[in-house]
Scaffold this active site. Structure first.
Site, PDB file in Angstrom:
ATOM      1  N   VAL A 212      60.320  13.268  59.388  1.00 43.11           N
ATOM      2  CA  VAL A 212      60.006  13.287  60.672  1.00 43.11           C
ATOM      3  C   VAL A 212      61.078  13.982  61.462  1.00 43.11           C
ATOM      4  O   VAL A 212      62.143  13.198  61.613  1.00 43.11           O
ATOM      5  CB  VAL A 212      59.736  11.970  61.392  1.00 43.11           C
TER       6      VAL A 212
ATOM      7  N   HIS B  18      45.195 -17.803  27.053  1.00 43.54           N
ATOM      8  CA  HIS B  18      43.766 -16.832  27.360  1.00 43.54           C
ATOM      9  C   HIS B  18      42.963 -17.529  28.357  1.00 43.54           C
ATOM     10  O   HIS B  18      42.548 -19.015  28.065  1.00 43.54           O
ATOM     11  CB  HIS B  18      43.469 -16.663  25.793  1.00 43.54           C
TER      12      HIS B  18
ATOM     13  N   ASP C 270      72.841  -9.820  52.052  1.00 41.42           N
ATOM     14  CA  ASP C 270      72.619  -8.695  52.342  1.00 41.42           C
ATOM     15  C   ASP C 270      73.971  -8.063  52.972  1.00 41.42           C
ATOM     16  O   ASP C 270      74.240  -6.789  52.686  1.00 41.42           O
ATOM     17  CB  ASP C 270      71.565  -8.384  53.334  1.00 41.42           C
TER      18      ASP C 270
ATOM     19  N   GLU D 139      57.246   9.656  53.607  1.00 38.27           N
ATOM     20  CA  GLU D 139      58.496   9.305  52.828  1.00 38.27           C
ATOM     21  C   GLU D 139      59.178  10.484  52.584  1.00 38.27           C
ATOM     22  O   GLU D 139      58.362  11.630  52.094  1.00 38.27           O
ATOM     23  CB  GLU D 139      57.816   8.585  51.405  1.00 38.27           C
TER      24      GLU D 139
ATOM     25  N   ARG E 111      67.698  -0.994  55.514  1.00 38.38           N
ATOM     26  CA  ARG E 111      68.210  -2.064  56.470  1.00 38.38           C
ATOM     27  C   ARG E 111      69.893  -1.933  56.251  1.00 38.38           C
ATOM     28  O   ARG E 111      70.338  -1.262  55.474  1.00 38.38           O
ATOM     29  CB  ARG E 111      68.039  -3.491  55.903  1.00 38.38           C
TER      30      ARG E 111
ATOM     31  N   ALA F  15      66.425 -12.006  49.130  1.00 36.27           N
ATOM     32  CA  ALA F  15      66.865 -13.230  49.440  1.00 36.27           C
ATOM     33  C   ALA F  15      67.219 -14.040  48.361  1.00 36.27           C
ATOM     34  O   ALA F  15      68.355 -14.852  48.241  1.00 36.27           O
ATOM     35  CB  ALA F  15      65.533 -14.092  49.953  1.00 36.27           C
TER      36      ALA F  15
ATOM     37  N   CYS G 291      64.561 -13.974  56.517  1.00 36.43           N
ATOM     38  CA  CYS G 291      63.354 -13.975  55.613  1.00 36.43           C
ATOM     39  C   CYS G 291      62.417 -15.101  56.082  1.00 36.43           C
ATOM     40  O   CYS G 291      61.133 -14.739  55.845  1.00 36.43           O
ATOM     41  CB  CYS G 291      64.076 -14.738  54.384  1.00 36.43           C
TER      42      CYS G 291
HETATM   43  P1  NAD Z   1      63.675   0.677  51.565  1.00 35.40           P
HETATM   44  O1  NAD Z   1      65.140   1.144  51.140  1.00 35.40           O
HETATM   45  O2  NAD Z   1      62.847   0.053  50.397  1.00 35.40           O
HETATM   46  O3  NAD Z   1      62.708   1.960  51.894  1.00 35.40           O
HETATM   47  C1  NAD Z   1      63.259   2.783  53.047  1.00 35.40           C
HETATM   48  C2  NAD Z   1      62.202   4.230  52.420  1.00 35.40           C
HETATM   49  O4  NAD Z   1      62.425   5.017  53.658  1.00 35.40           O
HETATM   50  C3  NAD Z   1      63.124   4.786  51.345  1.00 35.40           C
HETATM   51  O5  NAD Z   1      62.015   5.113  50.498  1.00 35.40           O
HETATM   52  C4  NAD Z   1      63.660   5.980  51.967  1.00 35.40           C
HETATM   53  O6  NAD Z   1      63.677   7.218  51.124  1.00 35.40           O
HETATM   54  C5  NAD Z   1      62.644   6.301  53.190  1.00 35.40           C
HETATM   55  N1  NAD Z   1      63.293   7.234  54.321  1.00 35.40           N
HETATM   56  C6  NAD Z   1      64.689   7.057  54.802  1.00 35.40           C
HETATM   57  N2  NAD Z   1      64.627   7.606  55.935  1.00 35.40           N
HETATM   58  C7  NAD Z   1      63.539   8.542  56.069  1.00 35.40           C
HETATM   59  C8  NAD Z   1      63.060   9.169  57.123  1.00 35.40           C
HETATM   60  N3  NAD Z   1      64.199   9.755  58.168  1.00 35.40           N
HETATM   61  N4  NAD Z   1      61.947   9.840  56.931  1.00 35.40           N
HETATM   62  C9  NAD Z   1      61.002   9.335  55.794  1.00 35.40           C
HETATM   63  N5  NAD Z   1      61.398   8.317  55.021  1.00 35.40           N
HETATM   64  C10 NAD Z   1      62.566   7.951  55.080  1.00 35.40           C
HETATM   65  O7  NAD Z   1      63.862  -0.003  52.898  1.00 35.40           O
HETATM   66  P2  NAD Z   1      62.908  -1.073  53.511  1.00 35.40           P
HETATM   67  O8  NAD Z   1      61.513  -0.722  53.185  1.00 35.40           O
HETATM   68  O9  NAD Z   1      63.283  -0.570  55.298  1.00 35.40           O
HETATM   69  O10 NAD Z   1      63.468  -2.426  53.413  1.00 35.40           O
HETATM   70  C11 NAD Z   1      64.771  -2.600  53.591  1.00 35.40           C
HETATM   71  C12 NAD Z   1      65.227  -3.529  52.604  1.00 35.40           C
HETATM   72  O11 NAD Z   1      64.656  -4.910  52.716  1.00 35.40           O
HETATM   73  C13 NAD Z   1      64.619  -3.227  51.287  1.00 35.40           C
HETATM   74  O12 NAD Z   1      65.865  -2.526  50.270  1.00 35.40           O
HETATM   75  C14 NAD Z   1      64.746  -4.693  50.386  1.00 35.40           C
HETATM   76  O13 NAD Z   1      65.874  -5.050  50.005  1.00 35.40           O
HETATM   77  C15 NAD Z   1      64.406  -5.587  51.572  1.00 35.40           C
HETATM   78  N6  NAD Z   1      62.903  -6.097  51.322  1.00 35.40           N
HETATM   79  C16 NAD Z   1      62.504  -6.801  50.217  1.00 35.40           C
HETATM   80  C17 NAD Z   1      61.075  -7.044  50.351  1.00 35.40           C
HETATM   81  C18 NAD Z   1      60.491  -7.704  49.216  1.00 35.40           C
HETATM   82  O14 NAD Z   1      61.335  -8.416  48.380  1.00 35.40           O
HETATM   83  N7  NAD Z   1      59.306  -7.662  48.906  1.00 35.40           N
HETATM   84  C19 NAD Z   1      60.197  -6.555  51.220  1.00 35.40           C
HETATM   85  C20 NAD Z   1      60.822  -5.973  52.408  1.00 35.40           C
HETATM   86  C21 NAD Z   1      62.069  -5.570  52.479  1.00 35.40           C
END
Ligand code: NAD
Length: 474
Positions: A237, A444, A312, A203, A272, A320, A42
């Site tokens: 991809v 406000h 996690d 996506e 992840r 976090a 984090c």
């Molecule tokens: P995520 O699960 O949010 O998103 C992964 C995305 O990739 C999904 O929409 C999925 O459909 C897509 N995907 C998977 N395989 C694919 C492929 N082969 N081709 C195209 N798209 C594909 O995962 P993340 O963005 O890697 O983040 C991981 C985790 O980290 C999150 O679930 C979250 O818990 C944590 N995180 C949180 C924050 C926050 O709190 N702001 C920020 C970053 C990460």
């Protein structure tokens, strides 16, 4: 040989919170992590580093937006070394601070990697090459997660980034493909696109942020489409090849005009996976589920009574703040307390522009469970504050139980949504009704009024939205 009441493996927001809480309760604690100070993914290569870069991106975006208000700043000149240095200084300040409070609490911090010998013993390979045996009454496993890989897809190449290498900000590539339209893809896609990369987001599902409410995703998706070169949903991809100093990518999707495209860099952000392959875990009765998460009960106790696991490594949501909350439960349970992990609402925030945040029940969840709900929305176009910010693209949404009028879910999209969602989490945890939100005077002119006015919409009484209620006025 060290003897400790509580050993904590992993010093992220789960692990260091557990260690500090245990120390505050008078327990003797050993905290183990390879990093020089507590912080974990984090702080070192996740939430904090990305938010520092997103703040820089928002400064650029604001300065560009200012021309609409009659203020011209010209093109920003970006000193990448200085920006990187600033981000690293933010991380250092926080992690040094955590080191200091760990020392103040007399937490025994061992810099190294742990392996488990048995249910009450572990070994630490310290960075100085020595090995230390630690005997413990209870251990808390807080080993976190790492970026997922798609087997056989991405070649080993410096042009292929994951969230860790993307946050190092070595350069701003001319073109960047972001694979995955989730949290990381959209946050880091925003950073790189604002810094000047031509970003394409791919996506595989039919929309960005598949787990999030569609009403909230819409304003984010619209803005991402303007910021990026392309946002391709329903697209996969299928092949990546190194081609000199770029990556040749083959895309497969309904709306892909150019199936073969070359990118300077590719960021893989496809989720992840938990770090549950802790050396020696097989010497215990700890069980790991099919998705790699360590199995725990409501107190975060594993099937080995002396071992707890949090964060996690035990399951979604990988956030976090969920880990830090579980930390308190696990420590309490280790000393014989009765705390259980049973939150009514875990807020989630995506730090895009606009931000997107929600907690409690989502509309989709309620519909798929066949629950009777009433949904109310307050469009930010009717908020004085959002008009002064020239940001009317937001929405505040409440999911309400029509019988009891209890607030079951809150969703917000708009600048600052991440700050605003805390009121929703408190409302749900306190069992507040939509009437409570309506009757609470909000200051406000602020964006927080959108929560109150969404509640007023429920009663057909919103001052700034004319939406009479068909039912008798309550
Ligand atoms: P995520 O699960 O949010 O998103 C992964 C995305 O990739 C999904 O929409 C999925 O459909 C897509 N995907 C998977 N395989 C694919 C492929 N082969 N081709 C195209 N798209 C594909 O995962 P993340 O963005 O890697 O983040 C991981 C985790 O980290 C999150 O679930 C979250 O818990 C944590 N995180 C949180 C924050 C926050 O709190 N702001 C920020 C970053 C990460």
């Amino acid at each position: 040989m060290t003897s400790t009441r509580i050993a904590v493996i992993g010093a992220g927001p789960g692990g260091y919170a557990a260690a500090f809480f245990a120390a505050d309760r008078g327990l003797d604690v050993t905290l183990i992590d390879p990093a020089p100070n507590p912080g974990g993914v984090c702080l070192y290569r996740g939430c904090i580093s990305s938010k520092a870069l997103l703040h820089a991106a928002s400064v650029i975006a604001e300065s560009r937006h200012a021309s609409a208000l009659g203020i011209e700043f010209g093109q920003p000149r970006i000193d990448l070394t200085k920006l990187r240095g600033w981000k690293d200084a933010v991380v250092k300040r926080l992690t040094d601070g955590l080191g200091q409070v760990a020392r103040q609490r007399k937490v025994n911090y061992l810099q190294g990697t742990a392996s488990i010998v048995d249910a009450n013993t572990l070994e630490v390979d310290r960075l100085d090459g020595t090995r230390e045996t630690v005997r413990y009454d209870h251990a808390i496993l807080a080993t976190g997660s790492r970026p997922a890989r798609v087997e056989g897809l991405a070649p080993e190449s410096p042009c292929i980034l994951d969230s860790t290498s993307a946050l190092e900000l070595r350069d701003v590539p001319r073109s960047l493909l972001v694979v995955g339209g989730g949290y990381i893809g959209l946050e880091l896609g925003t950073v790189y696109a604002t810094l000047g990369s031509l970003v394409t987001v791919v996506e595989m599902t039919s929309g960005l942020l598949p787990g999030a409410d569609r009403d909230l995703v819409t304003p984010v998706a619209r803005r991402m489409e303007r910021l990026c070169k392309a946002v391709l949903v329903d697209t996969r991809v299928v092949r990546m090849e190194e081609d000199g100093s770029s990556i040749l990518v083959t895309l497969d999707g309904a709306n892909v005009a150019e199936p073969r495209q070359s990118f300077d860099k590719v960021l893989m952000a496809v989720g992840r996976v938990p770090n549950s392959t802790i050396p020696g875990l097989e010497n215990t009765r700890v069980t790991v589920g099919p998705r790699g998460f360590i199995e725990v009960d409501a107190q975060r106790r594993t099937s080995e009574p002396s071992l707890f696991a949090i964060g996690d490594v035990v399951g979604e949501p990988m956030l976090a703040h969920k880990a830090s909350h579980e930390a308190r439960v696990a420590v309490d349970a280790a000393v014989g307390g009765s705390a259980v992990f049973a939150p009514a609402a875990i807020p989630a925030v995506v730090f895009t522009d606009p931000e997107l945040a929600w907690c409690g029940l989502t509309e989709q969840q309620a519909r798929s469970e066949g629950r009777q709900i009433e949904v109310v929305r307050f469009p930010w176009a009717a908020s004085g504050r959002s008009i002064t910010l020239d940001r009317t693209d937001g929405v505040t949404k409440l999911i309400v139980d029509p019988g009891s009028e209890r607030v079951l879910g809150v969703g917000i999209a708009g600048p600052g949504a991440g700050e605003l969602i805390a009121e929703g989490a408190l409302a749900i945890e306190m069992g507040a009704t939509v009437r409570d939100l309506k009757l609470t005077i909000h200051p406000h002119p602020t964006l927080s009024e959108t929560v109150m006015e969404a509640a007023e919409v429920f009663f057909g009484q919103s001052t700034h939205v004319y939406k009479p209620r068909k039912l008798p006025v309550r």
